[in-house]
Design a protein around this motif. Structure first.
Motif, short mmCIF file in Angstrom:
data_model
loop_
_atom_site.label_atom_id
_atom_site.label_comp_id
_atom_site.label_asym_id
_atom_site.label_seq_id
_atom_site.Cartn_x
_atom_site.Cartn_y
_atom_site.Cartn_z
N GLU A 21 42.63 35.47 5.33
CA GLU A 21 43.30 34.67 5.23
C GLU A 21 43.79 34.13 6.43
OE1 GLU A 21 47.65 33.89 2.83
OE2 GLU A 21 47.43 35.44 4.05
N SER A 22 43.79 32.66 6.47
CA SER A 22 44.39 31.88 7.91
C SER A 22 45.67 31.42 7.35
CB SER A 22 43.58 30.84 8.12
OG SER A 22 43.30 29.95 7.08
N ARG A 23 46.61 31.49 8.36
CA ARG A 23 48.22 31.18 8.12
C ARG A 23 48.68 30.26 9.07
NH1 ARG A 23 50.28 34.21 4.19
NH2 ARG A 23 52.45 33.63 4.67
N ASP A 24 49.61 29.43 8.84
CA ASP A 24 50.47 28.85 9.82
C ASP A 24 51.83 29.20 9.55
OD1 ASP A 24 51.83 27.26 11.59
OD2 ASP A 24 50.83 25.05 10.72
N GLY A 25 52.31 30.09 10.31
CA GLY A 25 53.58 30.85 10.04
C GLY A 25 53.53 31.33 8.63
N ASP A 26 54.36 31.14 7.70
CA ASP A 26 54.52 31.47 6.11
C ASP A 26 53.70 30.78 5.38
OD1 ASP A 26 56.16 33.54 7.15
OD2 ASP A 26 58.01 32.42 6.64
N LYS A 27 52.95 29.75 5.73
CA LYS A 27 52.04 28.89 5.02
C LYS A 27 50.86 29.37 5.10
CE LYS A 27 50.43 24.06 4.23
NZ LYS A 27 50.56 23.00 4.70
N SER A 28 50.13 29.86 3.75
CA SER A 28 48.37 30.03 3.64
C SER A 28 47.91 28.92 3.85
CB SER A 28 48.48 30.93 2.47
OG SER A 28 46.97 31.26 2.32
N LEU A 29 46.82 28.82 4.76
CA LEU A 29 46.09 27.74 4.97
C LEU A 29 44.59 27.65 3.95
CD1 LEU A 29 46.32 27.27 8.53
CD2 LEU A 29 47.67 25.81 6.68
N ASP A 30 44.09 29.05 4.05
CA ASP A 30 42.73 29.32 2.97
C ASP A 30 42.79 30.86 3.07
OD1 ASP A 30 40.98 28.64 1.35
OD2 ASP A 30 40.14 26.87 2.58
N LEU A 31 41.96 31.12 2.29
CA LEU A 31 41.54 32.60 2.05
C LEU A 31 40.27 32.97 1.12
CD1 LEU A 31 42.29 32.82 -1.53
CD2 LEU A 31 44.59 32.37 -0.46
N ALA A 32 39.96 34.20 1.28
CA ALA A 32 38.81 34.59 0.41
C ALA A 32 38.88 36.05 0.23
CB ALA A 32 37.49 34.41 1.17
N ILE A 33 38.18 36.64 -0.78
CA ILE A 33 38.06 37.92 -0.98
C ILE A 33 36.48 38.19 -1.23
CG2 ILE A 33 38.37 40.11 -2.28
CD1 ILE A 33 40.97 39.27 -2.88
N LEU A 34 35.71 38.85 -0.47
CA LEU A 34 34.25 39.10 -0.71
C LEU A 34 33.91 40.68 -1.06
CD1 LEU A 34 33.20 36.98 2.26
CD2 LEU A 34 33.63 35.97 0.05
N VAL A 35 33.38 40.96 -1.90
CA VAL A 35 33.15 42.16 -2.37
C VAL A 35 31.73 42.37 -2.49
CG1 VAL A 35 33.67 43.90 -3.95
CG2 VAL A 35 35.11 42.06 -3.81
N SER A 36 31.21 43.27 -1.85
CA SER A 36 29.59 43.69 -1.63
C SER A 36 29.60 44.95 -2.65
CB SER A 36 29.09 43.95 -0.45
OG SER A 36 29.48 45.12 0.05
N CYS A 37 28.67 45.02 -3.74
CA CYS A 37 28.21 45.89 -4.65
C CYS A 37 27.01 46.42 -4.75
CB CYS A 37 28.61 45.27 -6.21
SG CYS A 37 30.33 44.63 -6.02
N ASP A 38 27.06 47.74 -4.72
CA ASP A 38 25.62 48.39 -4.81
C ASP A 38 25.02 48.17 -6.19
OD1 ASP A 38 25.08 49.31 -2.19
OD2 ASP A 38 26.62 51.12 -2.60
#
Length: 433
Positions: A21-38
């Motif tokens: 996640e990227s943040r500016d202080g307490d503000k979330s700018l953008d995010l991702a959760i990436l999960v690799s699976c066998d």
């Protein structure tokens, strides 16, 4: 194409989640959760159920930015009902595994998100010969997957290979390496025909990296554009096997050794540039691609195969495979064929781009994306969805498994559309050119 029931676990199949996640202080700018699976692919039901479970536990998280990808190991459990004739007693059923799998993956995603802390990111590039193009071309123009190359009419290997190993690195606030993502344009199917659970060469890669850099190191496994690639040897086989035997390595150890060597090559440089303020932008889009048309000849051939194979109930999977072509042809004649809809993700992380697709994408398309991308370095992750091969025009002309109507929902025209729309999203994140 045939039912195999695992009777033992040779190496564990795992899911590894990376949240950022990227943040500016307490503000979330953008995010991702990436999960690799066998897994061999990511069935739509798996993604939907995992997102539902994550949303239940994290109502404020945008689950459309949760992405799952598969390594394409052929020795992992089946997720979809009806594809195989599976014994009812003593064997886990697909619907049971779907519930088990989505629960575990959701746990990993939530844990990754809730444990995130300020850190630094880096990126690097190494090289390793892991994949070989697996389509042999003969004098009459035919192409055959794994076709013998020692025949008098063998002429060439059909397409290119991509030996770059793209790597991301993540350090915590104290400078400890905590996670890495490794992008290799090769499916993990060296041991694809076994009746045992096996994560293929990624298991040896993970174990080797942890032995060198700490047992808690998280390793995400990303398969690049590799629909026409495989770790199987296509030529020079005896010389390769002799050297491997002399070194005392199994094939899985040999492949892992190469990947880890490339990883170390990338790490040597990347650790000198650790970014605490890398830009993070995550764009999602739903794109429509033209489906591959089924010709009259292809439909007739598929009908004949259905009729012939249906005489033996053991051919259930093959019959269903050919029947899909007949059904598509009928819809095509009725004018009820809809475009193929795909969820596309493009992420900018500092100087690099990360993009996903749902296919077994032929390597030519991945090379196009990397070559035309404005990013310093571009990661292409295939099988962030249910799969199906996406071949080039050259492969379609050659035919053979992976480039015939049974293998393709989307054809070469759709592949080019995918490339162009992906690059439009990537390059918009680098307006400075």
């Amino acid at each position: 194409m045939h039912t195999r029931v695992a009777k033992e676990v040779e190496s564990p199949v795992t899911a590894t989640a990376l949240a950022f996640e990227s943040r500016d202080g307490d503000k979330s700018l953008d995010l991702a959760i990436l999960v690799s699976c066998d897994l061999v692919a990511i069935d739509a039901a798996v993604l939907n159920e995992t997102r539902r479970r994550v949303k239940e536990r994290m109502p404020d998280f945008d689950v459309n930015k949760l992405v799952l990808n598969a390594t394409h190991t052929h020795t992992a459990p089946v997720m979809k009902e009806g594809d195989y004739e599976i014994p009812k007693d003593g064997v886990m059923q697909p619907k049971e595994y779907l519930d088990f799998l989505s629960s575990r993956v959701a746990d990993a995603a939530v844990k990754a998100w809730e444990s995130r802390k300020p850190g630094r990111a880096g990126w690097g590039l190494g090289h390793a010969v892991v994949a070989q193009n697996r389509r042999s071309v003969y004098a009459d123009g035919r192409a055959v997957m794994y076709g013998p190359t020692d025949k008098p009419d063998f002429r060439n290997i059909e397409g290119p290979e991509d030996h770059g190993v793209e790597v991301l690195f993540f350090w915590d606030g104290a400078g400890n390496l905590i996670a890495t993502a490794v992008n290799v344009a090769c499916p993990s199917q060296e041991v694809e025909g076994l009746s045992a659970v096996n994560a293929d060469f990624w298991h040896q890669v993970r174990e080797s990296l942890r032995a060198r850099h700490g047992k808690s190191l998280l390793v995400l496994s990303w398969t690049g554009a590799a629909g026409d690639q495989s770790p199987h040897l296509m030529y020079r086989k005896r010389a390769e096997e002799r050297m491997r035997t002399l070194r005392g390595l199994s094939r899985l150890d040999e492949l892992a050794k190469r990947v880890v060597g490339a990883w170390e090559e990338a790490y040597e440089g990347a650790q000198k540039e650790q970014h605490a303020d890398a830009a993070l932008v995550h764009k999602t889009a739903t794109i429509k691609l033209p489906v591959r048309e089924v010709t009259d000849a292809e439909a007739a051939e598929a009908r004949t195969k259905v009729e012939t194979l249906s005489k033996d109930p053991n051919n259930r999977t093959l019959v269903g495979w050919h029947q899909t072509v007949v059904d598509r042809f009928e819809r095509q004649k009725a004018g009820t064929v809809d475009p193929f809809t795909m969820e596309l993700h493009v992420i900018r992380l500092g100087d690099v781009a990360i993009t996903t697709n749902v296919f077994e994408l032929f390597t030519d398309f991945g090379i196009q994306i990397k070559a035309r991308s404005r990013a310093l370095q571009t990661f292409v992750i295939q099988l962030a969805g249910p799969g199906s091969y996406l071949p080039t025009e050259r492969a379609k002309r050659g035919g053979g498994y992976s480039a015939i109507a049974e293998s393709n929902l989307v054809g070469p025209e759709g592949g080019q559309a995918l490339v162009d729309q992906t690059l439009e999203l990537i390059n918009a994140l680098w307006p400075e050119g």
